[in-house]
Design an enzyme around this catalytic site. Structure first.
Site, short mmCIF file in Angstrom:
data_model
loop_
_atom_site.label_atom_id
_atom_site.label_comp_id
_atom_site.label_asym_id
_atom_site.label_seq_id
_atom_site.Cartn_x
_atom_site.Cartn_y
_atom_site.Cartn_z
N ASP A 398 0.86 -1.18 0.00
CA ASP A 398 0.00 0.00 0.00
C ASP A 398 0.90 1.23 0.00
O ASP A 398 2.10 1.13 0.26
CB ASP A 398 -0.89 -0.04 1.25
CG ASP A 398 -1.77 1.19 1.36
OD1 ASP A 398 -2.33 1.61 0.33
OD2 ASP A 398 -1.91 1.72 2.46
N GLU A 550 -9.08 14.14 7.57
CA GLU A 550 -10.10 14.99 8.16
C GLU A 550 -9.50 15.96 9.17
O GLU A 550 -9.83 17.15 9.19
CB GLU A 550 -11.17 14.13 8.84
CG GLU A 550 -12.13 13.44 7.87
CD GLU A 550 -13.33 12.85 8.60
OE1 GLU A 550 -13.25 12.68 9.84
OE2 GLU A 550 -14.35 12.59 7.94
N ASP A 859 -6.48 -2.76 3.54
CA ASP A 859 -5.39 -3.64 3.11
C ASP A 859 -5.53 -5.06 3.67
O ASP A 859 -4.73 -5.93 3.35
CB ASP A 859 -4.03 -3.07 3.56
CG ASP A 859 -3.78 -1.67 3.04
OD1 ASP A 859 -4.06 -1.44 1.85
OD2 ASP A 859 -3.34 -0.80 3.81
#
Length: 1115
Positions: A398, A550, A859
């Site tokens: 990833d 965020e 993942d």
């Protein structure tokens, strides 16, 4: 009474009724209690169940069969009790280990089952009960900092907003607080919840392990039906925070809770080396049968030559009759299986387990794999695949949080087509943008004071205002303060969260004008406590976000003085310059998911009374949802903003920034009411709920107005470029599978040296939204032609849309042919399912060893599919770690884990297994050669004590030490020369021919070890054991010398220990057993041999002859 039953196969339905007349509580005993039992055994079932489990291993069945066969008088070769000793020892060691592990589970279960909780009982009050006494349907009262004993549907909360804050660290590792809400129909209760008045039917899905989903609905006596969602469910194992008291009803208990259904224990994986070893064990069985068959035929022929004249030493049958040569041969076949049983290594499997445990221990002790910043060590969650670390060929990684820090820093943004950058580490507002924010707020304050319409504000300033409002409120951030950690800031209002039905009613009844500023705007709400507000302003607020993105956006908005100061279920409070605190009424929230790739909030604007939708999400998604531009002035402006924003997005991606688009949409009350009605139907649906909710969200999130975009930097972790460079030198193919934008992923790939600027790029993108499948098909078929197959210096970039079609059965072979010929592969915008499909495709089609590494819940699927899964304990919780085989604090530690520890583990185990086969074959061959001199009668010149305990006692310990500590190359050399790792990739230490070479070597050395003592003692008057004991001693010397030669790190102390142990045991045994096995007499045999010079001469000449001849033949 409370009644429970199952229906429609997929739902659970129960009717809870506590009547005033009947105060007794009746519970259906067929439903799950809260008592958990993770132990496998009881006192009565331990012995049979454990033996049954151990006999699932074929080797154990084989050895027990051989031991029992030795009890048959006609074919026995040793004392039956003695033959049982090794098998009993192996089974006992395993049983003791299993018993200890089960006892630890029992103690843990007892501790958990005896925790206290408050349960409503028939005495009309809450009483303390053990967790094990709680059942589905019980009403339970929860207190602050209490751990949830079961999955509970939240019916009441002491929080005035009807919220309950929980910490889910035990489930997903995330320590930030999450909000759960009281069931919609119980929000408006004015009094304390009374279980006696509860009278409803709940229907929900059967127990499952999906932590992120809960579907069902509650039907009241009036016929009203409310949907139930995951936000209404408190999961077992979570901790109550910031809530003094809460009441709920238990939905799932004990082993049916979501937490317990996810707790499957460590997964068993079989390593590649173990699979190869099992093949060679099978060949050992074949060799054993051939040797036994040869001996049986030889014995039958030897008996046949005597004809009717039986030899004087012939053994009669148990009935006293003579045996025919054929029957004698059959009996001899079984006897030889007992005598030569050592060829199958009984201690090999136990030795491998011991060595792997020791290897894991030393890996854990490596302080270079300890991260001081996070105070975390490497974790090994799978004990049986350590050697696979040394054979990896493909790595699937990833990007975000794995290669990068996943600590987001707000870097750049574009608003209304104008770009603003932020270059400092701490967010320093852009002066030009800050001026616009102040100017917009000032104008709004002026218009509020003079009751003027906001339509007079220039569009650019309106876009700036909406942009920062969207950054502030379009999230799920929880506000807290440092002086009161874990305590949320209540904000300025105590409104209860309205139900969707009341929202619809309110929309129909409202008749206030849309631009009535005097009513819409109130800088000081009626119940605002000025003293409390001043105290809050003195300390800086802290934001707890579910994702770093965020938090970065909310902190950036606060830097521009647009601060989030409070969040309630029905409103969000924002503080702005000049305007003070604004409370946006929160009508609806459409959370982010990996399918939509966006999030939206529906609010009532406090200044305009308009219903506004604020949306943020991936640019590839948002750009497709923007309202088509018209030909008027507004349309031209929107088209210009769209064009400039897209250019800036490309620049951000080229700089390696994570991009998000911000948009808005204004709805009329009629439009919102119409949408809400359909959305309610989707929410309460049991069948096809996800599909209906997706369609409903799409209806709302269309024809958006683009406000701007953000660029957030996710920095590379330390040491990532160097680690990737070393891994590539080691021959590892590295693929990056990410959900990020293509340009961002490419730039990060350059930064971490996965891609070189000199290399060419092959890009597969389905540019056409109408014909993506056709585009993928033409591209892949074209690339797979013989004339255009990529060279190893090229690398492939493919987006998620094209990847979806490339993974189709008809195209997967072409995709794989293109991908494997490239140096690196970069899959962008890929979903979690696509990640796992890519890993599975490469593993199954190419038959290679794969490793997947990631840090987030997205993942998990690819981590579980790969041969070895590695989790990074990063910013996205512990889901990846809990699903992995190994857990690392940082990506850079992967280099030492593979190149050093992986290489050592593979090399040690491979050599240990081959050595096991060699020494057993060498010892067994000695007995086989003797059969030519004893009429193939199954006799042995080796004392049965030596024969039985040779593997278990004399030759086992040295190889355990070398299998744990041997180092063929130092750690420094392995990291300086990564190319040495290819030794394991190519299985150089354990190839099929090596087994046969070891077998040939064992038989060759056994010939010398047998015949040199034979010719030394020929025509002498020594007894059988006086001749056989030197052979046993020489065999042990030869085997230990072979180990010393094969061992790279000389551990002579261990070899001396093994030799000394043999002599000590032999001397004690020969001195204390004068007539153990009559007519044989081993008394004082070793003592006499130690007084004879020929014994010492044999100990010197025999090993030299063996290895000198071998050296000459090799030369």
């Amino acid at each position: 009474e409370t009644i429970f039953y199952w229906f429609k196969e997929k739902r659970q339905k129960f009717w809870a009724k506590y009547g005033a007349r009947d105060r007794r509580v009746w519970r259906n005993e067929k439903y799950q209690s809260e008592k958990i039992k993770t132990t496998k055994y009881t006192l009565l079932s331990f012995l049979p169940k454990n033996l049954f489990e151990q006999f699932h291993r074929f080797a154990n069945v084989y050895f027990v069969f051989i031991a029992l066969l030795n009890f048959v008088p006609v074919v026995n070769a040793f004392q039956p009790e003695l033959a049982l000793a090794p098998v009993v020892f192996i089974l006992s060691v395993t049983a003791i280990k299993d018993l200890w592990e089960d006892y630890r589970r029992h103690r843990s279960d007892k501790e958990i089952n005896h925790l206290d909780c408050l349960v409503y009982c028939s005495e009309k009050r809450y009483v303390e009960k053990y967790w094990k006494e709680v059942r589905v349907g019980d009403f339970i009262r929860l207190r602050c900092n209490e751990i949830l004993p079961a999955d509970v549907l939240l019916l009441s909360s002491s929080d005035p907003d009807r919220l309950c804050h929980i910490e889910t660290a035990t489930l997903d590792g995330e320590t930030n607080l999450k909000q759960r809400q009281v069931v919609r129909s119980f929000i408006d209760l004015d009094c304390e919840f009374d279980p006696l008045k509860y009278n409803s039917v709940i229907e929900c899905e059967k127990p499952n392990n999906d932590l992120n989903r809960f579907r069902g609905y509650i039907i009241h006596r009036s016929g009203k039906r409310d949907g139930l969602y995951k936000d209404n469910l408190l999961l077992r194992g979570c901790t109550i925070r910031n809530t003094e008291e809460a009441v709920g009803i238990i939905i799932y208990a004990g082993h049916e809770t979501k937490a317990m259904l996810n707790n499957n224990g460590p997964r068993y994986k079989r390593s590649k080396l173990e699979r190869q070893m099992n093949v060679d064990v099978f060949w050992c069985v074949i060799i054993l049968l051939v040797m036994c068959l040869f001996s049986a035929i030889g014995h039958g022929l030897w008996m046949f030559q005597y004809g009717d004249k039986r030899p004087v030493f012939d053994v009669l049958s148990p009935e006293g009759t003579e045996l025919s040569p054929v029957v004698s041969a059959i009996y001899l076949f079984l006897t030889m299986i007992i005598v030569l049983q050592v060829l199958i290594p009984i201690s090999l499997f136990v030795s491998i387990e011991i060595v792997k445990i020791c290897q894991v221990y030393f890996i854990h002790q490596d302080m270079e794999l300890y991260d001081e910043e996070t105070d975390s060590h490497l974790q090994c969650r799978a004990l049986n695949i350590t050697e696979d670390l040394g054979q990896m060929q493909y790595i699937f990684s990833d990007k975000t949080g794995t290669l990068t820090e996943n600590k987001m820093v707000f870097r750049r943004c574009t608003v209304a087509g104008v770009e603003y950058s932020h270059d400092e580490k701490d967010i320093t507002p852009d002066p030009q943008l800050m001026d616009k924010v102040n100017e917009c707020s000032s104008q709004m304050e002026f218009m509020r004071f003079h009751s003027q319409s906001l339509n007079q504000i220039p569009p650019d300033l309106c876009d700036v205002f909406d942009f920062f409002i969207a950054l502030t409120i379009c999230n799920t951030v929880v506000v807290s303060s440092p002086n009161q950690p874990r305590q949320k800031v209540m904000g300025c209002s105590m409104l209860s969260s309205p139900s969707a039905e009341s929202t619809l009613t309110k929309l129909k009844e409202e008749k206030r004008p849309e631009h009535d500023l005097q009513h819409a705007f109130s800088p000081v709400p009626p119940n605002f406590d000025k003293t409390k507000a001043l105290a809050q302003d003195e300390c800086e607020l802290r934001y707890e976000a579910e994702s770093p993105d965020e938090a970065a956006l909310v902190y950036a908005a606060r830097a521009y003085k647009c601060a989030l100061v409070g969040r309630l279920p029905d409103q969000v409070t924002v503080e702005l310059p000049h305007l003070g605190k604004l409370s946006f009424e929160l009508l609806h929230t459409l959370g982010f998911d990996s399918t939509r790739k966006r999030m939206s909030v529906v609010v009532k604007h406090p200044l305009t009374e308009q219903i506004t939708v604020y949306t943020k999400g991936a640019d590839s998604v948002i750009m497709d949802l923007i309202r088509p531009a018209t030909d008027d002035c507004k349309g031209k402006r929107q088209r210009k903003i769209l064009y400039k924003t897209q250019n800036y997005l490309n620049l951000y991606a080229a700089d390696g920034l994570r991009t998000l688009c911000i948009a808005k949409k204004v709805l009329s009350k009629e439009e919102y009411a119409s949408w809400l009605q359909l959305h309610l139907e989707a929410e309460t649906a049991i069948q096809r709920r996800e599909e209906l909710l997706f369609e409903s969200a799409l209806r709302l999130e269309t024809n958006l107005q683009l406000l701007g975009a953000t660029g957030v930097e996710d920095r590379l972790q330390d040491g990532v470029p160097e680690t990737i460079a070393s891994l590539r030198k080691a021959g590892l193919q590295i693929w990056v599978l990410t959900g990020d934008k293509q340009e961002t992923a490419i730039n990060i790939a350059y930064a971490c040296k996965l891609l070189d600027p000199e290399e060419e790029i092959i890009t597969l993108n389905a540019d056409s939204q109408v014909y993506p499948a056709c585009t993928a098909t033409v591209s892949l078929h074209g690339l797979c032609s013989f004339s255009s197959l990529p060279s190893p210096s090229e690398w492939l970039v493919i987006d998620g849309r094209t990847l979806a079609y490339a993974l189709d059965k008809s195209l997967e072979d072409d995709f794989l042919a293109v991908a494997r010929s490239c140096r690196s592969v970069l899959c962008c915008r890929s979903t979690p399912l696509q990640k796992s499909m890519v890993v599975k495709l490469v593993r199954n089609k190419l038959k290679v060893m794969t490793l997947a590494i990631g840090d987030g819940a997205n993942d998990v699927s690819m981590i579980q599919v790969a041969d070895v899964g590695v989790g990074i304990s990063g910013q996205e919780g512990m889901q990846a770690v809990m699903a992995s085989d190994f857990a690392l604090p940082r990506f850079r530690y992967l280099q030492k884990l593979l190149l050093v520890h992986g290489h050592w583990c593979y090399s040690r185990l491979a050599n240990m297994i081959l050595y096991f086969f060699y020494k057993n074959a060498m010892f067994v061959a000695l007995i086989f050669w003797y059969q030519f001199y004893c009429g193939f009668s199954g006799s042995s010149m080796v004392d049965q004590w030596y024969l039985i305990f040779f593997n278990l006692m004399f030759s086992a310990f040295p190889q355990l030490v070398t299998g744990t500590l041997d180092k063929d190359v130092s750690a420094e050399t392995l990291q300086e020369l990564p190319q040495l790792y290819m030794n394991g990739q190519n299985s150089e230490e354990y190839k099929p021919y090596m087994f046969w070479m070891n077998m040939i070597d064992a038989f060759y050395q056994s010939l010398i070890c047998f015949f040199i003592p034979y010719f030394a003692y020929v025509d002498s008057d020594v007894d059988l054991f006086t001749w056989g004991t030197p052979i046993t001693t020489l065999a042990l010397f030869t085997i230990l010398l072979h180990l010393g030669i094969e061992t790279k790190t000389w551990v002579s102390l261990v070899l001396y220990y093994a030799k000394s142990l043999f002599f000590i045991v032999a001397l004690c045994y020969n001195a204390s057993c004068p007539a153990c096995f009559s007519p044989s007499n081993p008394y004082w045999t070793m003592q006499r041999l130690l007084g004879e010079p020929i014994f010492y001469l044999l100990c010197v000449v025999t090993p030299i002859a063996e290895y000198l001849c071998q050296y000459i033949s090799i030369s």
